[in-house]
Design a protein around this motif. Structure first.
Motif, PDB file in Angstrom:
ATOM      1  N   ASN A   4       0.879  -1.174   0.000  1.00  0.00           N
ATOM      2  CA  ASN A   4       0.000   0.000   0.000  1.00  0.00           C
ATOM      3  C   ASN A   4       0.913   1.219   0.000  1.00  0.00           C
ATOM      4  N   GLU A  41      -3.101   0.430  -3.640  1.00  0.00           N
ATOM      5  CA  GLU A  41      -3.611  -0.405  -2.547  1.00  0.00           C
ATOM      6  C   GLU A  41      -3.565  -1.854  -2.992  1.00  0.00           C
ATOM      7  N   LYS A  46      -5.262   2.803  -7.150  1.00  0.00           N
ATOM      8  CA  LYS A  46      -6.640   3.072  -6.686  1.00  0.00           C
ATOM      9  C   LYS A  46      -7.089   4.485  -7.022  1.00  0.00           C
ATOM     10  N   SER A  47      -6.121   5.395  -7.140  1.00  0.00           N
ATOM     11  CA  SER A  47      -6.506   6.783  -7.330  1.00  0.00           C
ATOM     12  C   SER A  47      -5.332   7.544  -7.954  1.00  0.00           C
ATOM     13  N   VAL A 377      -6.290   4.065 -12.899  1.00  0.00           N
ATOM     14  CA  VAL A 377      -6.968   3.320 -11.832  1.00  0.00           C
ATOM     15  C   VAL A 377      -7.258   1.895 -12.304  1.00  0.00           C
TER      16      VAL A 377
END
Ligand code: NIG
Ligand code: FE
Length: 427
Positions: A4, A41, A46-47, A377
């Motif tokens: 992460n 993640e 994720k973003s 993403v």
């Protein structure tokens, strides 16, 4: 360290955003976010966005955080054409070539690929694995996060399988991902000279079913070249491979123009590779049907040949990819900085086109544009951080790697400041 990760404050987040190969003018748009950030993640992106937008009010518990202030951040490079698993070396042949012998002369008198075939037959699988792992370490130091590798130094059942098994083991042991290609018809073994169809039938019947069954390769490839495998041999082999379920890519129009680009179009190959001699018509047809020209300037340089016509290809709407062709004969280098220098200074590619060719388009050349090759993403967290604030330093710092950190699936696997790859792998 978990997988992460937050990377924030990148002076340029060069996303190369997209999920398919970019053609012609599209290759110039790198989709850059200034002061960018991304969140990874469980190894996946994720973003992505402007730092303050995606990080404000974010709970960062459980994340490692890298402040990339003053640095450009890009997707990991993808090297979609290599022959990195082999036995022995051919340093003597290199010296012969400097004295004037040609690559094909050396091959026709039993050296060249056939010399590496002898050494690879003699090599234990463990030694193919250990040299292969070391070569991947070196590739990682140049920012490569996924690499394609070919068999083709066996030309018989046991050695072809041994090479592919070695690549599978390397893939399992090394953080880099390895995509495997069966290149059984890489040269004609002495006893099959003049009986090429019989050799091809042997590969199709006695080797390739096991390769498929054991998931040892996803692509099939052939050295389609004058005095190696003709267009007819290549058409026969590739059609059979396609029927069996292999995806197609092949060595085409490298030394002599024999219609390799046209054959790639006819067969709907994913990529046609080398293409130094490809015809105008072949190039324009590749653009129309979406065959990816995978260009290998290190080989043209190493053989003192002319370069593939990247400018003509891009101007005619092709989706060009770049690769090293790392192999023990025509191009013994895994250096991405060399490829960048040659593409910039000898192929008239722009910096933006070069970066597209080494990221989203090279991912597309191995059918992975949906999962790697850009910072989008859902894609794998395969990222590189440069020592400089802009991607424009990549060709400008000629022949030198400016990759500071390499992140694979959200984990830092290489950090130049900490002494390279091994220190990171141990942490
Ligand atoms: O891509 N052209 C054929 N195959 C490789 C060279 C392999 C070798 O010389 O060992 C290439 O250039
Ligand atoms: Fe090659």
């Amino acid at each position: 360290m978990n997988n992460n990760l937050i990377i924030k404050n990148a002076s340029q987040l060069v996303t190369c955003s997209g999920f398919r190969a970019k053609q012609g003018k599209e290759m110039s748009d790198l989709h850059i976010v200034e002061n960018g950030a991304l969140i990874i993640e469980d190894g996946l992106i994720k973003s992505v966005g402007e730092s303050s937008l995606i990080l404000d009010n974010l709970d960062t518990t459980g994340f490692d955080v890298i402040d990339a202030g003053g640095k450009a951040v890009l997707p990991g490079f993808v090297d979609p054409h290599t022959h990195f698993v082999f036995g022995g070396y051919r340093e003597e042949e290199f010296s012969w070539r400097l004295r004037g012998d040609s690559y094909m002369d050396i091959m026709n008198r039993g050296g060249g690929i056939l010399s590496t075939v002898r050494a690879t037959k003699a090599a234990a699988k463990e030694s193919l694995v250990s040299t292969g792992l070391a070569r991947l370490d070196s590739m990682a130091s140049f920012g490569v996060t996924t690499v394609e590798g070919k068999s083709g130094y066996g030309l018989d059942h046991d050695t072809e399988i041994k090479q592919l098994e070695a690549m599978k083991e390397i893939d399992e042991k090394h953080p880099l991902d390895v995509v495997k290609t069966f290149l059984g018809p890489h040269a004609v073994p002495g006893e099959y000279k003049g009986k090429e169809e019989i050799f091809i039938d042997y590969l199709i019947n006695d080797v390739m079913p096991e390769v498929l069954e054991r998931d040892l390769a996803e692509f099939s490839d052939i050295f389609c070249e004058e005095n190696v495998f003709s267009i007819e041999h290549s058409r026969y082999f590739l059609n059979r491979a396609k029927d069996m379920g292999f995806k197609l890519k092949f060595h085409a129009d490298e030394i002599v123009q024999i219609g390799g680009a046209e054959l790639a179009v006819e067969l709907g190959a994913l990529s046609a590779d080398h293409l130094l001699q490809a015809s105008d018509m072949g190039i324009r047809s590749m653009a129309k049907v979406g065959v990816i020209p995978t260009l290998l300037p290190g080989t043209a340089f190493g053989l003192k040949g002319s370069y593939a016509r990247a400018r003509y290809m891009i101007d005619n709407n092709c989706a060009v990819a770049l690769a090293t062709d790392m192999n023990p004969g025509s191009c013994f280098t895994e250096s991405i900085p060399l490829i960048i220098a040659l593409a910039a200074l000898h192929m008239n590619m722009t910096t933006e086109e070069i970066i597209t060719s080494l990221t989203i388009n090279s991912a597309a050349a191995i059918d992975r544009a949906d999962i790697i090759g850009s910072i989008d993403v859902g894609k794998k967290g395969d990222i590189i951080i440069l020592e400089f604030p802009s991607y424009q330093y990549l060709p400008y710092h000629i022949g030198v790697s400016i990759v500071e950190r390499v992140i694979k699936g959200g984990k830092v696997i290489y950090d130049k400041r900490k002494g390279g790859i091994s220190n990171c792998l141990l942490t």
